[in-house]
Design a protein around this motif. Structure first.
Motif, mmCIF file in Angstrom:
data_model
loop_
_atom_site.group_PDB
_atom_site.id
_atom_site.type_symbol
_atom_site.label_atom_id
_atom_site.label_comp_id
_atom_site.label_asym_id
_atom_site.label_seq_id
_atom_site.Cartn_x
_atom_site.Cartn_y
_atom_site.Cartn_z
ATOM 1 N N CYS A 153 0.849 -1.193 0.000
ATOM 2 C CA CYS A 153 0.000 0.000 0.000
ATOM 3 C C CYS A 153 0.884 1.243 0.000
ATOM 4 O O CYS A 153 1.815 1.360 0.817
ATOM 5 N N ASP A 154 0.620 2.183 -0.923
ATOM 6 C CA ASP A 154 1.459 3.384 -1.006
ATOM 7 C C ASP A 154 1.113 4.423 0.051
ATOM 8 O O ASP A 154 1.810 5.432 0.192
ATOM 9 N N THR A 155 0.044 4.201 0.797
ATOM 10 C CA THR A 155 -0.317 5.138 1.862
ATOM 11 C C THR A 155 0.389 4.802 3.177
ATOM 12 O O THR A 155 0.934 5.666 3.855
ATOM 13 N N CYS A 156 0.402 3.509 3.524
ATOM 14 C CA CYS A 156 1.016 3.091 4.794
ATOM 15 C C CYS A 156 2.350 2.386 4.588
ATOM 16 O O CYS A 156 2.921 1.853 5.556
ATOM 17 N N ASP A 157 2.849 2.347 3.335
ATOM 18 C CA ASP A 157 4.108 1.670 3.007
ATOM 19 C C ASP A 157 4.107 0.198 3.400
ATOM 20 O O ASP A 157 5.134 -0.378 3.773
ATOM 21 N N ALA A 182 -1.525 6.483 9.477
ATOM 22 C CA ALA A 182 -0.437 7.415 9.734
ATOM 23 C C ALA A 182 -0.404 7.796 11.215
ATOM 24 O O ALA A 182 -1.438 8.087 11.827
ATOM 25 N N CYS A 236 -4.946 1.270 8.342
ATOM 26 C CA CYS A 236 -4.875 2.256 7.258
ATOM 27 C C CYS A 236 -6.235 2.337 6.562
ATOM 28 O O CYS A 236 -6.865 1.315 6.274
ATOM 29 N N LYS A 276 -6.884 3.201 3.508
ATOM 30 C CA LYS A 276 -6.892 2.800 2.100
ATOM 31 C C LYS A 276 -6.880 1.282 1.944
ATOM 32 O O LYS A 276 -7.658 0.722 1.170
ATOM 33 N N CYS A 277 -5.998 0.598 2.676
ATOM 34 C CA CYS A 277 -5.875 -0.859 2.508
ATOM 35 C C CYS A 277 -6.610 -1.626 3.606
ATOM 36 O O CYS A 277 -6.582 -2.863 3.612
ATOM 37 N N GLN A 327 -2.442 -3.327 -1.830
ATOM 38 C CA GLN A 327 -3.478 -2.806 -2.709
ATOM 39 C C GLN A 327 -3.340 -3.445 -4.077
ATOM 40 O O GLN A 327 -2.286 -3.961 -4.436
#
Length: 393
Positions: A152-156, A162, A205, A207-208, A214
């Motif tokens: 996931c590019d939001t939470c790495d 976050a 997160c 997003k995921c 993702q």
């Protein structure tokens, strides 16, 4: 290229060994070369992996049959590539009565306690590639598209929102394993809460939703080697999904499908062509052009060629992607009988039929002799009189 040792020699079993004997032989070698028992011997891991590769083939009936017939070339690409010894623990730990070899050796591969942290490979993904016979024969570059899970590019990839961090799993205390008791039995299994990760996501997160991955649409251009056949796989190392706990990525496997050709049929590395010729060409002989994948080839048809005869055109087949040898083109000729004749053709053929009636052809003469004896068997010898028994009666 280094020569591989025979798998039967690796496991020290006979070619007639049963599945149980193969299991026992592998178990013995796995214990002997287990890294936890050979911490100062770097060669032990290599021998451990070699034994595992041999066991993977000889314990599988289909792979073993291909290996017995074709040797290492018959199972090329069919064995799992283990990036780490822990992958082997996950795959074959049940041979030792548990989920991993670490339990058998006293926890050397369990989490915590100063031991190694068990990591898993990411999942493999699949894509399908369809080729024409020409593309399969010569090799090609194909654009492929497939879907896979990525970090996931939001939470790495952590799965945590976050500003938050994963916390130690309260169920297993960060071990990733739990002990379940049933009477006198105690069974160690993967923690159902954290799925073996040893940590839980306190604030997931958005997003995921805490998975750390993702969906992604992957597009790339792939080189397909010359000579691939229907059902083969092309491996793209590391192009699969990421590991859930920091291990290596999985792979992407391109499954090859080859479309039927309107002229040629394929049998392994050979091509087969059925070529019609006329009666005159078969009887008198002729020079004919036959198609190949590289263009027309002039073939000499000798006089008196029978229908069904097979000519071999060397080196006009398909290259073997493993050995590099090229197959042949097999041209089977058959005499095409015309369905419609003009007056001149009929007249000439009737004249030929009259001439054929009196001609001596060895095959036809032999057949007619057999046919005559079949319908009109030779009578018994007329000079043979009654036997003494028949006279007395």
């Amino acid at each position: 290229m280094a020569t591989k040792t025979c798998y039967y020699e690796v496991l020290k079993v006979e070619r007639t060994a049963t599945k149980q004997q193969v299991d026992r032989a592998y178990r013995k070698l796995a214990i002997k070369y287990h890294p936890d028992s050979n911490r100062d011997d770097d060669s032990a891991t290599a021998k451990f992996k070699e034994a595992t590769e041999a066991y993977e083939v000889l314990s599988d009936a289909n792979k073993r049959a291909r290996y017995d017939q074709y040797g290492h070339a018959g199972v090329e690409g069919a064995t799992q590539q283990y990036g780490d010894v822990e992958d082997i623990f996950e795959a074959f730990g049940d041979l030792f009565g548990g989920g991993g070899f670490g339990d058998f050796f006293g926890g050397g591969s369990r989490r915590g306690g100063g031991g190694r942290r068990r990591v898993r490979r990411g999942a493999d993904v699949r894509c399908d590639v369809t080729l024409s016979l020409e593309e399969a024969a010569r090799g090609s570059h194909k654009d492929i598209v497939f879907r896979r899970r990525v970090s996931c590019d939001t939470c790495d990839g952590s799965g945590a929102a976050a500003g938050s961090e994963p916390v130690t799993c309260t169920m297993c205390g960060g071990q990733g394993q739990v002990i379940q008791s049933a009477g006198i039995l105690r069974v160690q299994t993967t923690c159902p809460t954290c799925k073996g990760a040893g940590k839980q996501i306190g604030e997931p997160c958005g997003k995921c939703r805490g998975t750390g991955t993702q969906n992604e649409k992957a597009e790339m251009n792939v080189e397909i080697p010359a000579g691939v056949d229907d059902g083969m796989r092309v491996r793209l190392q590391g192009e699969g999904e990421p590991s859930p706990d920091g291990g290596p990525n999985g792979d992407c496997y391109c499954f090859i499908s080859v479309k039927e050709h309107n002229l040629f049929k394929r049998e392994g590395q050979h091509l087969i062509l059925q070529m019609p010729i006329s009666y005159a060409q078969a009887a008198l002989g002729a020079e004919i052009n036959v198609p190949t994948l590289d263009g027309p080839h002039e073939l000499t048809v000798p006089a008196g060629t029978p229908t069904g005869h097979v000519f071999t055109v060397r080196g006009q087949g398909i290259v073997d992607p493993r050995s590099g040898r090229t197959g042949d083109l097999l041209v089977q000729v058959f005499i095409e009988v015309p369905k419609k004749l003009n007056d001149k053709q009929q007249k000439l053929l009737r004249e030929l039929a009259d001439l054929d009636h009196d001609s001596v052809l060895p095959e036809r003469t032999s057949f007619l002799d057999k046919l005559r004896h079949f319908f009109d068997p030779e009578p018994e010898d007329a000079n043979t009189g009654p036997t003494d028994t028949e006279k007395d009666s």
